[in-house]
Scaffold this motif. Structure first.
Motif, PDB file in Angstrom:
ATOM      1  N   ILE A  31      13.798  52.510  41.044  1.00 24.27           N
ATOM      2  CA  ILE A  31      12.643  53.323  41.408  1.00 24.27           C
ATOM      3  C   ILE A  31      11.926  53.661  40.102  1.00 24.27           C
ATOM      4  CG2 ILE A  31      11.960  55.524  42.442  1.00 24.27           C
ATOM      5  CD1 ILE A  31      15.090  55.136  43.587  1.00 24.27           C
ATOM      6  N   GLN A  32      10.598  53.609  40.128  1.00 26.65           N
ATOM      7  CA  GLN A  32       9.859  53.841  38.891  1.00 26.65           C
ATOM      8  C   GLN A  32       8.980  55.078  38.968  1.00 26.65           C
ATOM      9  OE1 GLN A  32       7.718  50.535  37.114  1.00 26.65           O
ATOM     10  NE2 GLN A  32       8.492  49.171  38.718  1.00 26.65           N
ATOM     11  N   ALA A  33       8.948  55.809  37.860  1.00 30.51           N
ATOM     12  CA  ALA A  33       8.029  56.937  37.739  1.00 30.51           C
ATOM     13  C   ALA A  33       7.340  56.842  36.392  1.00 30.51           C
ATOM     14  CB  ALA A  33       8.791  58.252  37.849  1.00 30.51           C
ATOM     15  N   GLU A  34       6.136  57.413  36.308  1.00 29.06           N
ATOM     16  CA  GLU A  34       5.415  57.304  35.040  1.00 29.06           C
ATOM     17  C   GLU A  34       5.264  58.635  34.291  1.00 29.06           C
ATOM     18  OE1 GLU A  34       0.878  56.934  36.743  1.00 29.06           O
ATOM     19  OE2 GLU A  34       2.058  55.100  36.457  1.00 29.06           O
ATOM     20  N   ASN A  35       5.827  59.683  34.851  1.00 30.95           N
ATOM     21  CA  ASN A  35       5.899  60.947  34.096  1.00 30.95           C
ATOM     22  C   ASN A  35       6.997  61.811  34.713  1.00 30.95           C
ATOM     23  OD1 ASN A  35       4.715  62.737  36.243  1.00 30.95           O
ATOM     24  ND2 ASN A  35       2.927  61.423  35.898  1.00 30.95           N
ATOM     25  N   GLY A  36       7.278  62.909  34.042  1.00 33.95           N
ATOM     26  CA  GLY A  36       8.387  63.755  34.466  1.00 33.95           C
ATOM     27  C   GLY A  36       8.191  64.346  35.855  1.00 33.95           C
ATOM     28  N   LYS A  37       6.962  64.716  36.132  1.00 33.41           N
ATOM     29  CA  LYS A  37       6.658  65.320  37.428  1.00 33.41           C
ATOM     30  C   LYS A  37       6.988  64.363  38.567  1.00 33.41           C
ATOM     31  CE  LYS A  37       3.217  68.844  38.082  1.00 33.41           C
ATOM     32  NZ  LYS A  37       1.868  69.297  37.805  1.00 33.41           N
ATOM     33  N   GLN A  38       6.515  63.139  38.403  1.00 32.67           N
ATOM     34  CA  GLN A  38       6.773  62.120  39.416  1.00 32.67           C
ATOM     35  C   GLN A  38       8.283  61.821  39.489  1.00 32.67           C
ATOM     36  OE1 GLN A  38       4.787  58.423  38.575  1.00 32.67           O
ATOM     37  NE2 GLN A  38       4.783  57.801  40.714  1.00 32.67           N
ATOM     38  N   ALA A  39       8.940  61.850  38.335  1.00 29.31           N
ATOM     39  CA  ALA A  39      10.384  61.599  38.307  1.00 29.31           C
ATOM     40  C   ALA A  39      11.118  62.627  39.153  1.00 29.31           C
ATOM     41  CB  ALA A  39      10.895  61.626  36.865  1.00 29.31           C
ATOM     42  N   ILE A  40      10.721  63.871  39.050  1.00 32.47           N
ATOM     43  CA  ILE A  40      11.379  64.939  39.822  1.00 32.47           C
ATOM     44  C   ILE A  40      11.181  64.706  41.324  1.00 32.47           C
ATOM     45  CG2 ILE A  40      11.365  67.430  40.318  1.00 32.47           C
ATOM     46  CD1 ILE A  40      12.548  66.578  37.588  1.00 32.47           C
ATOM     47  N   GLU A  41       9.954  64.376  41.699  1.00 33.18           N
ATOM     48  CA  GLU A  41       9.669  64.102  43.115  1.00 33.18           C
ATOM     49  C   GLU A  41      10.547  62.973  43.627  1.00 33.18           C
ATOM     50  OE1 GLU A  41       7.891  65.965  45.118  1.00 33.18           O
ATOM     51  OE2 GLU A  41       7.711  67.193  43.316  1.00 33.18           O
ATOM     52  N   LEU A  42      10.594  61.882  42.861  1.00 29.63           N
ATOM     53  CA  LEU A  42      11.365  60.713  43.299  1.00 29.63           C
ATOM     54  C   LEU A  42      12.865  60.985  43.257  1.00 29.63           C
ATOM     55  CD1 LEU A  42       9.224  57.868  41.707  1.00 29.63           C
ATOM     56  CD2 LEU A  42       9.393  58.490  44.116  1.00 29.63           C
ATOM     57  N   PHE A  43      13.280  61.803  42.309  1.00 26.70           N
ATOM     58  CA  PHE A  43      14.700  62.156  42.240  1.00 26.70           C
ATOM     59  C   PHE A  43      15.122  62.894  43.511  1.00 26.70           C
ATOM     60  CE2 PHE A  43      18.376  64.693  41.280  1.00 26.70           C
ATOM     61  CZ  PHE A  43      19.186  63.786  40.632  1.00 26.70           C
ATOM     62  N   LYS A  44      14.297  63.862  43.908  1.00 25.56           N
ATOM     63  CA  LYS A  44      14.610  64.630  45.125  1.00 25.56           C
ATOM     64  C   LYS A  44      14.644  63.736  46.356  1.00 25.56           C
ATOM     65  CE  LYS A  44      12.573  68.979  43.565  1.00 25.56           C
ATOM     66  NZ  LYS A  44      11.309  69.735  43.608  1.00 25.56           N
ATOM     67  N   GLN A  45      13.753  62.775  46.366  1.00 17.70           N
ATOM     68  CA  GLN A  45      13.628  61.888  47.515  1.00 17.70           C
ATOM     69  C   GLN A  45      14.768  60.865  47.606  1.00 17.70           C
ATOM     70  OE1 GLN A  45       9.374  60.897  47.380  1.00 17.70           O
ATOM     71  NE2 GLN A  45       9.900  59.153  48.692  1.00 17.70           N
ATOM     72  N   HIS A  46      15.157  60.314  46.470  1.00 17.65           N
ATOM     73  CA  HIS A  46      16.072  59.159  46.468  1.00 17.65           C
ATOM     74  C   HIS A  46      17.488  59.440  45.965  1.00 17.65           C
ATOM     75  CE1 HIS A  46      12.939  56.191  47.426  1.00 17.65           C
ATOM     76  NE2 HIS A  46      12.142  56.928  46.669  1.00 17.65           N
ATOM     77  N   HIS A  47      17.705  60.552  45.278  1.00 16.73           N
ATOM     78  CA  HIS A  47      19.011  60.869  44.706  1.00 16.73           C
ATOM     79  C   HIS A  47      19.620  59.693  43.945  1.00 16.73           C
ATOM     80  CE1 HIS A  47      18.673  64.441  47.136  1.00 16.73           C
ATOM     81  NE2 HIS A  47      18.465  63.675  48.195  1.00 16.73           N
ATOM     82  N   PRO A  48      18.939  59.185  42.937  1.00 19.58           N
ATOM     83  CA  PRO A  48      19.477  58.046  42.195  1.00 19.58           C
ATOM     84  C   PRO A  48      20.748  58.435  41.425  1.00 19.58           C
ATOM     85  CG  PRO A  48      17.578  58.968  41.055  1.00 19.58           C
ATOM     86  CD  PRO A  48      17.669  59.657  42.386  1.00 19.58           C
ATOM     87  N   GLU A  49      21.670  57.485  41.316  1.00 20.29           N
ATOM     88  CA  GLU A  49      22.921  57.738  40.583  1.00 20.29           C
ATOM     89  C   GLU A  49      22.667  57.816  39.081  1.00 20.29           C
ATOM     90  OE1 GLU A  49      22.725  55.761  43.175  1.00 20.29           O
ATOM     91  OE2 GLU A  49      24.487  56.114  44.430  1.00 20.29           O
ATOM     92  N   TYR A  50      21.721  57.000  38.613  1.00 20.83           N
ATOM     93  CA  TYR A  50      21.415  56.964  37.182  1.00 20.83           C
ATOM     94  C   TYR A  50      19.923  57.134  36.969  1.00 20.83           C
ATOM     95  CZ  TYR A  50      26.114  55.087  36.613  1.00 20.83           C
ATOM     96  OH  TYR A  50      27.471  54.920  36.642  1.00 20.83           O
ATOM     97  N   CYS A  51      19.584  57.842  35.882  1.00 22.28           N
ATOM     98  CA  CYS A  51      18.179  58.005  35.513  1.00 22.28           C
ATOM     99  C   CYS A  51      17.990  57.605  34.060  1.00 22.28           C
ATOM    100  CB  CYS A  51      17.755  59.466  35.638  1.00 22.28           C
ATOM    101  SG  CYS A  51      17.943  60.156  37.280  1.00 22.28           S
ATOM    102  N   PHE A  52      16.921  56.889  33.792  1.00 22.97           N
ATOM    103  CA  PHE A  52      16.504  56.603  32.425  1.00 22.97           C
ATOM    104  C   PHE A  52      15.186  57.319  32.224  1.00 22.97           C
ATOM    105  CE2 PHE A  52      19.452  53.289  30.954  1.00 22.97           C
ATOM    106  CZ  PHE A  52      20.098  52.992  32.138  1.00 22.97           C
TER     107      PHE A  52
END
Ligand SMILES: [Mg+2]
Length: 122
Positions: A31-52
């Motif tokens: 899953i890709q995000a282009e800033n921290g804000k979007q990363a938080i949204e996608l994190f909540k939505q997808h619960h990824p095991e790993y984040c870069f």
């Protein structure tokens, strides 16, 4: 297994994703995000095991995003990326719960080492 890749540079994202595709040991969805804000949204939505997470980004930087991710999910495994390898940045990232730090620009060896480290420290 889901992996969230966040970087404001499209090129940096696609390079990292290409290397993850080759070297990550198990089947995964990126899953890709282009800033921290979007990363938080996608994190909540997808619960990824790993984040870069890149550190320097507009809207919300990587450290702020890291803090919010760890707040929401203390077990989240987060790798930070930055061209700034001052000890203070690395120390702050560690204190905020990052498990690994990659110095940009990334290359195959650095990404392989990161994957080995995070995979073995499960
Ligand atoms: Mg950046």
């Amino acid at each position: 297994m889901k992996i969230l890749v966040t970087d404001d540079s499209r090129l940096a994202r696609s390079m990292l994703i290409a290397l993850l595709k080759v070297h990550f040991p198990v089947e995964h969805e990126i899953i890709q995000a282009e800033n921290g804000k979007q990363a938080i949204e996608l994190f909540k939505q997808h619960h990824p095991e790993y984040c870069f997470l890149d550190i320097t980004m507009p809207h919300m930087n990587g450290i702020e995003a890291l803090k919010l991710i760890k707040e929401k999910s203390p077990a989240a495994k987060v790798v930070m990326l930055s061209a700034d390898i001052q000890n203070t940045s690395i120390e702050i990232a560690r204190q905020c719960g990052a498990i690994y730090f990659i110095k940009k620009p990334i290359d195959e060896i650095k990404v392989k080492q990161a994957i080995e480290y995070i995979w073995n420290s499960k």
